[in-house]
Write a protein that holds these residues in place. Structure first.
Motif, PDB file in Angstrom:
ATOM      1  N   LEU A  56      61.946  55.271  63.143  1.00  0.00           N
ATOM      2  CA  LEU A  56      61.591  54.503  61.946  1.00  0.00           C
ATOM      3  C   LEU A  56      61.160  55.440  60.828  1.00  0.00           C
ATOM      4  O   LEU A  56      61.595  55.292  59.666  1.00  0.00           O
ATOM      5  N   PHE A  57      60.335  56.418  61.156  1.00  0.00           N
ATOM      6  CA  PHE A  57      59.858  57.382  60.161  1.00  0.00           C
ATOM      7  C   PHE A  57      61.015  58.206  59.586  1.00  0.00           C
ATOM      8  O   PHE A  57      61.142  58.363  58.360  1.00  0.00           O
ATOM      9  N   ILE A  58      61.892  58.702  60.459  1.00  0.00           N
ATOM     10  CA  ILE A  58      63.012  59.535  60.030  1.00  0.00           C
ATOM     11  C   ILE A  58      63.978  58.746  59.141  1.00  0.00           C
ATOM     12  O   ILE A  58      64.425  59.233  58.093  1.00  0.00           O
ATOM     13  N   GLU A  59      64.301  57.525  59.542  1.00  0.00           N
ATOM     14  CA  GLU A  59      65.257  56.723  58.787  1.00  0.00           C
ATOM     15  C   GLU A  59      64.716  56.318  57.423  1.00  0.00           C
ATOM     16  O   GLU A  59      65.471  56.229  56.449  1.00  0.00           O
ATOM     17  N   LEU A  60      63.425  56.103  57.323  1.00  0.00           N
ATOM     18  CA  LEU A  60      62.826  55.807  56.021  1.00  0.00           C
ATOM     19  C   LEU A  60      62.951  57.009  55.087  1.00  0.00           C
ATOM     20  O   LEU A  60      63.202  56.846  53.884  1.00  0.00           O
ATOM     21  N   LEU A  61      62.799  58.201  55.639  1.00  0.00           N
ATOM     22  CA  LEU A  61      62.989  59.416  54.833  1.00  0.00           C
ATOM     23  C   LEU A  61      64.429  59.519  54.334  1.00  0.00           C
ATOM     24  O   LEU A  61      64.667  59.910  53.178  1.00  0.00           O
ATOM     25  N   TYR A  62      65.390  59.156  55.187  1.00  0.00           N
ATOM     26  CA  TYR A  62      66.795  59.183  54.776  1.00  0.00           C
ATOM     27  C   TYR A  62      67.043  58.234  53.601  1.00  0.00           C
ATOM     28  O   TYR A  62      67.746  58.588  52.645  1.00  0.00           O
ATOM     29  N   ILE A  63      66.477  57.049  53.686  1.00  0.00           N
ATOM     30  CA  ILE A  63      66.695  56.057  52.629  1.00  0.00           C
ATOM     31  C   ILE A  63      66.087  56.549  51.311  1.00  0.00           C
ATOM     32  O   ILE A  63      66.692  56.404  50.234  1.00  0.00           O
ATOM     33  N   ILE A  64      64.905  57.146  51.384  1.00  0.00           N
ATOM     34  CA  ILE A  64      64.278  57.696  50.175  1.00  0.00           C
ATOM     35  C   ILE A  64      65.146  58.811  49.583  1.00  0.00           C
ATOM     36  O   ILE A  64      65.381  58.866  48.368  1.00  0.00           O
ATOM     37  N   PHE A  65      65.643  59.692  50.451  1.00  0.00           N
ATOM     38  CA  PHE A  65      66.497  60.801  50.009  1.00  0.00           C
ATOM     39  C   PHE A  65      67.776  60.256  49.385  1.00  0.00           C
ATOM     40  O   PHE A  65      68.218  60.733  48.331  1.00  0.00           O
ATOM     41  N   TYR A  66      68.364  59.263  50.031  1.00  0.00           N
ATOM     42  CA  TYR A  66      69.589  58.642  49.518  1.00  0.00           C
ATOM     43  C   TYR A  66      69.335  58.039  48.136  1.00  0.00           C
ATOM     44  O   TYR A  66      70.145  58.193  47.217  1.00  0.00           O
ATOM     45  N   PHE A  67      68.209  57.374  47.985  1.00  0.00           N
ATOM     46  CA  PHE A  67      67.861  56.723  46.722  1.00  0.00           C
ATOM     47  C   PHE A  67      67.743  57.755  45.599  1.00  0.00           C
ATOM     48  O   PHE A  67      68.176  57.508  44.464  1.00  0.00           O
ATOM     49  N   ILE A  68      67.185  58.922  45.916  1.00  0.00           N
ATOM     50  CA  ILE A  68      66.990  59.969  44.906  1.00  0.00           C
ATOM     51  C   ILE A  68      68.328  60.463  44.359  1.00  0.00           C
ATOM     52  O   ILE A  68      68.485  60.677  43.153  1.00  0.00           O
TER      53      ILE A  68
ATOM     54  N   SER B  31      73.541  57.014  42.423  1.00  0.00           N
ATOM     55  CA  SER B  31      73.713  56.576  41.038  1.00  0.00           C
ATOM     56  C   SER B  31      72.896  55.310  40.825  1.00  0.00           C
ATOM     57  O   SER B  31      72.379  54.712  41.780  1.00  0.00           O
ATOM     58  N   ASN B  32      72.763  54.872  39.582  1.00  0.00           N
ATOM     59  CA  ASN B  32      71.984  53.667  39.289  1.00  0.00           C
ATOM     60  C   ASN B  32      72.529  52.452  40.031  1.00  0.00           C
ATOM     61  O   ASN B  32      71.770  51.625  40.551  1.00  0.00           O
ATOM     62  N   LYS B  33      73.857  52.340  40.063  1.00  0.00           N
ATOM     63  CA  LYS B  33      74.483  51.218  40.764  1.00  0.00           C
ATOM     64  C   LYS B  33      74.199  51.288  42.255  1.00  0.00           C
ATOM     65  O   LYS B  33      73.901  50.270  42.904  1.00  0.00           O
ATOM     66  N   GLN B  34      74.278  52.494  42.834  1.00  0.00           N
ATOM     67  CA  GLN B  34      74.016  52.663  44.259  1.00  0.00           C
ATOM     68  C   GLN B  34      72.548  52.428  44.585  1.00  0.00           C
ATOM     69  O   GLN B  34      72.215  51.895  45.646  1.00  0.00           O
ATOM     70  N   ARG B  35      71.653  52.820  43.664  1.00  0.00           N
ATOM     71  CA  ARG B  35      70.226  52.586  43.876  1.00  0.00           C
ATOM     72  C   ARG B  35      69.922  51.090  43.933  1.00  0.00           C
ATOM     73  O   ARG B  35      69.123  50.639  44.755  1.00  0.00           O
ATOM     74  N   LYS B  36      70.558  50.351  43.056  1.00  0.00           N
ATOM     75  CA  LYS B  36      70.370  48.900  43.067  1.00  0.00           C
ATOM     76  C   LYS B  36      70.854  48.313  44.383  1.00  0.00           C
ATOM     77  O   LYS B  36      70.185  47.449  44.977  1.00  0.00           O
ATOM     78  N   SER B  37      71.998  48.818  44.854  1.00  0.00           N
ATOM     79  CA  SER B  37      72.567  48.320  46.105  1.00  0.00           C
ATOM     80  C   SER B  37      71.674  48.624  47.295  1.00  0.00           C
ATOM     81  O   SER B  37      71.383  47.737  48.111  1.00  0.00           O
ATOM     82  N   VAL B  38      71.211  49.879  47.401  1.00  0.00           N
ATOM     83  CA  VAL B  38      70.379  50.251  48.547  1.00  0.00           C
ATOM     84  C   VAL B  38      69.020  49.565  48.467  1.00  0.00           C
ATOM     85  O   VAL B  38      68.410  49.230  49.499  1.00  0.00           O
ATOM     86  N   GLY B  39      68.524  49.310  47.244  1.00  0.00           N
ATOM     87  CA  GLY B  39      67.267  48.594  47.090  1.00  0.00           C
ATOM     88  C   GLY B  39      67.378  47.162  47.588  1.00  0.00           C
ATOM     89  O   GLY B  39      66.497  46.674  48.307  1.00  0.00           O
TER      90      GLY B  39
END
Length: 256
Positions: free
Chosen positions: A78-90, A93-101
């Motif tokens: 859970l901890f590792i995957e949350l880090l991946y999502i944060i890294f991915y968000f950084i 693109s704006n469109k991808q950030r909206k999607s992952v959010g």
């Protein structure tokens, strides 16, 4: 003769190690994202689904006896995957950030939708265990199936660039290990989810092997060869540095 309980302990430890490898297997993907400065066509779906999966399995382990291995590895995951999502968000693109959010919010809602009723609605322990077990099986199968969404892209492009082999191989090994764990002391829910996970992992590795040998993959160089070349270059640089700092003569062969 080793007892079934002792064997299950050993397999549980091994399962934790392999599962940790499964959670860490996307690291080359994220290193590639870091180098390119963009997530490109990489999908965040596997990481969002894995967060939901780990959260539910932690809950499952909390209400089932002798499930310490299930709790520990899923807490780490859970901890590792949350880090991946944060890294991915950084790097998205704006469109991808909206999607992952949006996908992350859906995942959180899914966790709450399962956990809150099971925690606050009066029910027997057996019914509670049955419901959380079924939820874990469904989401765990989804986690194993997530890399399969790359198969469609591989079929269209004949390229394996966005189908990480490490994730598929470690997923296959993870399915085998936890399938064994469930058989040593019968656990229907772990058995079902990882049995299907084993089959899905086998399919993914088979697809990768088929396209690897049938079509040239210039963007997927031989790992052993590239590793050898990297090591050779490092050794040559060390020789040059030693000769320069020691006042020695640098030969052409040292830098070729």
């Amino acid at each position: 003769m080793v007892s079934a309980a002792a064997a299950r302990q050993v397999v549980g430890v091994l399962g934790n190690v392999i599962s940790c490898g499964l959670f860490l297997s996307p690291l080359p993907t994220f290193y590639s994202i870091y180098k390119k400065g963009a997530v490109e066509d990489y999908s965040p779906n596997p990481y969002v689904v894995t967060v939901v999966n780990c959260a539910l399995w932690i809950y499952y382990g909390a209400i089932h006896p002798d499930s310490i291995f299930v709790i520990t590895i899923n807490a780490a995951g859970l901890f590792i995957e949350l880090l991946y999502i944060i890294f991915y968000f950084i790097y998205a693109s704006n469109k991808q950030r909206k999607s992952v959010g949006i996908k992350s919010l859906i995942g959180i809602a899914g966790i709450m939708l399962v956990m809150l009723p099971l925690s606050f609605i009066p029910m027997s322990k057996s019914l509670q265990g049955l419901l959380i077990g079924l939820a874990c099986v469904i989401v765990n199968i989804g986690m194993y199936a997530m890399p399969c969404d790359a198969i469609i892209q591989v079929y269209k492009t004949k390229s394996l660039e966005y189908m990480p082999l490490t994730l598929s191989v470690v997923g296959l090994l993870n399915g085998i290990c936890w399938l064994t764990y469930a058989l040593l002391r019968f656990d229907l829910f772990i058995l079902l989810s990882n049995g299907i996970g084993f089959v899905l992992g086998l399919i993914q590795v088979g697809v990768f092997a088929y396209y690897w040998f049938k079509y040239p993959q210039p963007k997927n160089p031989n790992l052993f060869k590239s590793g050898y070349n990297w090591l050779k270059s490092k050794m040559n640089n060390k020789i040059v540095d030693e000769k320069v700092t020691g006042g020695g003569k640098v030969e052409l062969s040292d830098i070729v």
